[in-house]
Design a protein around this motif. Structure first.
Motif, PDB file in Angstrom:
ATOM      1  N   HIS A 216       0.832  -1.200   0.000  1.00 15.87           N
ATOM      2  CA  HIS A 216       0.000   0.000   0.000  1.00 15.87           C
ATOM      3  C   HIS A 216       0.868   1.253   0.000  1.00 15.87           C
ATOM      4  N   VAL A 217       0.267   2.333  -0.414  1.00 21.25           N
ATOM      5  CA  VAL A 217       0.979   3.606  -0.485  1.00 21.25           C
ATOM      6  C   VAL A 217       1.324   4.075   0.925  1.00 21.25           C
ATOM      7  N   GLU A 218       2.570   4.390   1.153  1.00 21.22           N
ATOM      8  CA  GLU A 218       3.084   4.766   2.468  1.00 21.22           C
ATOM      9  C   GLU A 218       2.418   6.024   3.029  1.00 21.22           C
ATOM     10  N   ILE A 219       2.239   7.047   2.219  1.00 21.15           N
ATOM     11  CA  ILE A 219       1.686   8.325   2.685  1.00 21.15           C
ATOM     12  C   ILE A 219       0.261   8.140   3.195  1.00 21.15           C
ATOM     13  N   ASP A 220      -0.550   7.374   2.484  1.00 25.63           N
ATOM     14  CA  ASP A 220      -1.935   7.148   2.903  1.00 25.63           C
ATOM     15  C   ASP A 220      -1.996   6.502   4.275  1.00 25.63           C
ATOM     16  N   ARG A 221      -1.147   5.518   4.519  1.00 30.49           N
ATOM     17  CA  ARG A 221      -1.161   4.808   5.791  1.00 30.49           C
ATOM     18  C   ARG A 221      -0.767   5.744   6.925  1.00 30.49           C
ATOM     19  N   HIS A 222       0.225   6.579   6.705  1.00 29.93           N
ATOM     20  CA  HIS A 222       0.659   7.524   7.728  1.00 29.93           C
ATOM     21  C   HIS A 222      -0.425   8.564   8.023  1.00 29.93           C
ATOM     22  N   PHE A 223      -1.095   9.021   6.988  1.00 31.46           N
ATOM     23  CA  PHE A 223      -2.172  10.004   7.154  1.00 31.46           C
ATOM     24  C   PHE A 223      -3.292   9.421   8.017  1.00 31.46           C
ATOM     25  N   ILE A 224      -3.741   8.220   7.690  1.00 29.36           N
ATOM     26  CA  ILE A 224      -4.824   7.574   8.444  1.00 29.36           C
ATOM     27  C   ILE A 224      -4.375   7.283   9.867  1.00 29.36           C
ATOM     28  N   LYS A 225      -3.164   6.783  10.049  1.00 28.56           N
ATOM     29  CA  LYS A 225      -2.654   6.469  11.384  1.00 28.56           C
ATOM     30  C   LYS A 225      -2.590   7.732  12.245  1.00 28.56           C
ATOM     31  N   GLU A 226      -2.171   8.835  11.675  1.00 22.72           N
ATOM     32  CA  GLU A 226      -2.109  10.102  12.418  1.00 22.72           C
ATOM     33  C   GLU A 226      -3.506  10.518  12.882  1.00 22.72           C
ATOM     34  N   LYS A 227      -4.496  10.404  12.010  1.00 23.18           N
ATOM     35  CA  LYS A 227      -5.865  10.786  12.367  1.00 23.18           C
ATOM     36  C   LYS A 227      -6.445   9.836  13.418  1.00 23.18           C
ATOM     37  N   LEU A 228      -6.103   8.554  13.337  1.00 22.55           N
ATOM     38  CA  LEU A 228      -6.545   7.592  14.355  1.00 22.55           C
ATOM     39  C   LEU A 228      -5.924   7.925  15.699  1.00 22.55           C
ATOM     40  N   ASP A 229      -4.635   8.204  15.715  1.00 21.50           N
ATOM     41  CA  ASP A 229      -3.936   8.525  16.963  1.00 21.50           C
ATOM     42  C   ASP A 229      -4.440   9.826  17.588  1.00 21.50           C
ATOM     43  N   ASN A 230      -4.821  10.790  16.763  1.00 19.89           N
ATOM     44  CA  ASN A 230      -5.336  12.067  17.262  1.00 19.89           C
ATOM     45  C   ASN A 230      -6.791  11.963  17.720  1.00 19.89           C
ATOM     46  N   GLY A 231      -7.437  10.845  17.424  1.00 26.04           N
ATOM     47  CA  GLY A 231      -8.838  10.674  17.812  1.00 26.04           C
ATOM     48  C   GLY A 231      -9.810  11.393  16.903  1.00 26.04           C
ATOM     49  N   LEU A 232      -9.353  11.826  15.725  1.00 28.24           N
ATOM     50  CA  LEU A 232     -10.230  12.521  14.790  1.00 28.24           C
ATOM     51  C   LEU A 232     -11.160  11.549  14.067  1.00 28.24           C
ATOM     52  N   ILE A 233     -10.645  10.349  13.779  1.00 37.19           N
ATOM     53  CA  ILE A 233     -11.467   9.335  13.111  1.00 37.19           C
ATOM     54  C   ILE A 233     -11.437   8.046  13.913  1.00 37.19           C
ATOM     55  N   ALA A 234     -12.427   7.212  13.644  1.00 34.00           N
ATOM     56  CA  ALA A 234     -12.493   5.867  14.207  1.00 34.00           C
ATOM     57  C   ALA A 234     -12.910   4.931  13.082  1.00 34.00           C
ATOM     58  N   THR A 235     -12.218   3.825  12.948  1.00 36.35           N
ATOM     59  CA  THR A 235     -12.544   2.883  11.879  1.00 36.35           C
ATOM     60  C   THR A 235     -13.624   1.927  12.346  1.00 36.35           C
ATOM     61  N   LYS A 236     -14.467   1.529  11.410  1.00 36.22           N
ATOM     62  CA  LYS A 236     -15.556   0.604  11.699  1.00 36.22           C
ATOM     63  C   LYS A 236     -15.720  -0.331  10.510  1.00 36.22           C
ATOM     64  N   TYR A 237     -15.850  -1.623  10.811  1.00 33.84           N
ATOM     65  CA  TYR A 237     -16.049  -2.608   9.753  1.00 33.84           C
ATOM     66  C   TYR A 237     -17.527  -2.664   9.375  1.00 33.84           C
ATOM     67  N   ILE A 238     -17.801  -2.584   8.097  1.00 36.72           N
ATOM     68  CA  ILE A 238     -19.149  -2.740   7.551  1.00 36.72           C
ATOM     69  C   ILE A 238     -19.044  -3.756   6.417  1.00 36.72           C
ATOM     70  N   PRO A 239     -19.820  -4.846   6.468  1.00 38.85           N
ATOM     71  CA  PRO A 239     -19.768  -5.826   5.379  1.00 38.85           C
ATOM     72  C   PRO A 239     -20.096  -5.181   4.029  1.00 38.85           C
ATOM     73  N   SER A 240     -19.564  -5.731   2.975  1.00 38.75           N
ATOM     74  CA  SER A 240     -19.756  -5.175   1.631  1.00 38.75           C
ATOM     75  C   SER A 240     -21.221  -4.998   1.271  1.00 38.75           C
ATOM     76  N   ARG A 241     -22.067  -5.925   1.673  1.00 38.42           N
ATOM     77  CA  ARG A 241     -23.481  -5.854   1.290  1.00 38.42           C
ATOM     78  C   ARG A 241     -24.204  -4.681   1.941  1.00 38.42           C
ATOM     79  N   LEU A 242     -23.603  -4.075   2.963  1.00 39.41           N
ATOM     80  CA  LEU A 242     -24.227  -2.950   3.656  1.00 39.41           C
ATOM     81  C   LEU A 242     -23.580  -1.602   3.326  1.00 39.41           C
TER      82      LEU A 242
END
Length: 98
Positions: free
Chosen positions: A40-66
């Protein structure tokens, strides 16, 4: 979204949910050790990780059909499309109501 909310003077303090239908992608975003084995692209992973660590975003699993966004990006069987449009509160304005 945070910038748009700020521009509109809307206060939104909770983390914004980033929904994904790929458990592996969520795991990679949370665990940098697993990232070393991916292409995967390195910059994208760092961007998402930074936002997760700052508490700005939270990831949630949603099945494809939903995944509601699929109706805008993929060709879907008519029954699946109808189900997703109902979830968005969309109606067919061309249906004869008489």
């Amino acid at each position: 979204m945070k910038i748009i909310f700020d521009d509109l003077k809307v206060k939104y303090e909770a983390p914004m949910e980033l929904v994904c239908d790929n458990k592996c992608a969520i795991s990679i975003a949370h665990n940098p050790v697993q990232h070393d084995r991916t292409k995967h692209v390195e910059i994208d992973r760092h961007f998402i990780k930074e936002k997760l660590d700052n508490g700005l975003i939270a990831t949630k699993y949603i099945p494809s059909r939903l995944q509601l966004a699929d109706m805008f990006t993929k060709g879907l069987p008519i029954e699946h499309l109808k189900d997703l449009t109902c979830k968005l509160g969309m109606i067919d304005i061309h249906v004869n109501t008489t």
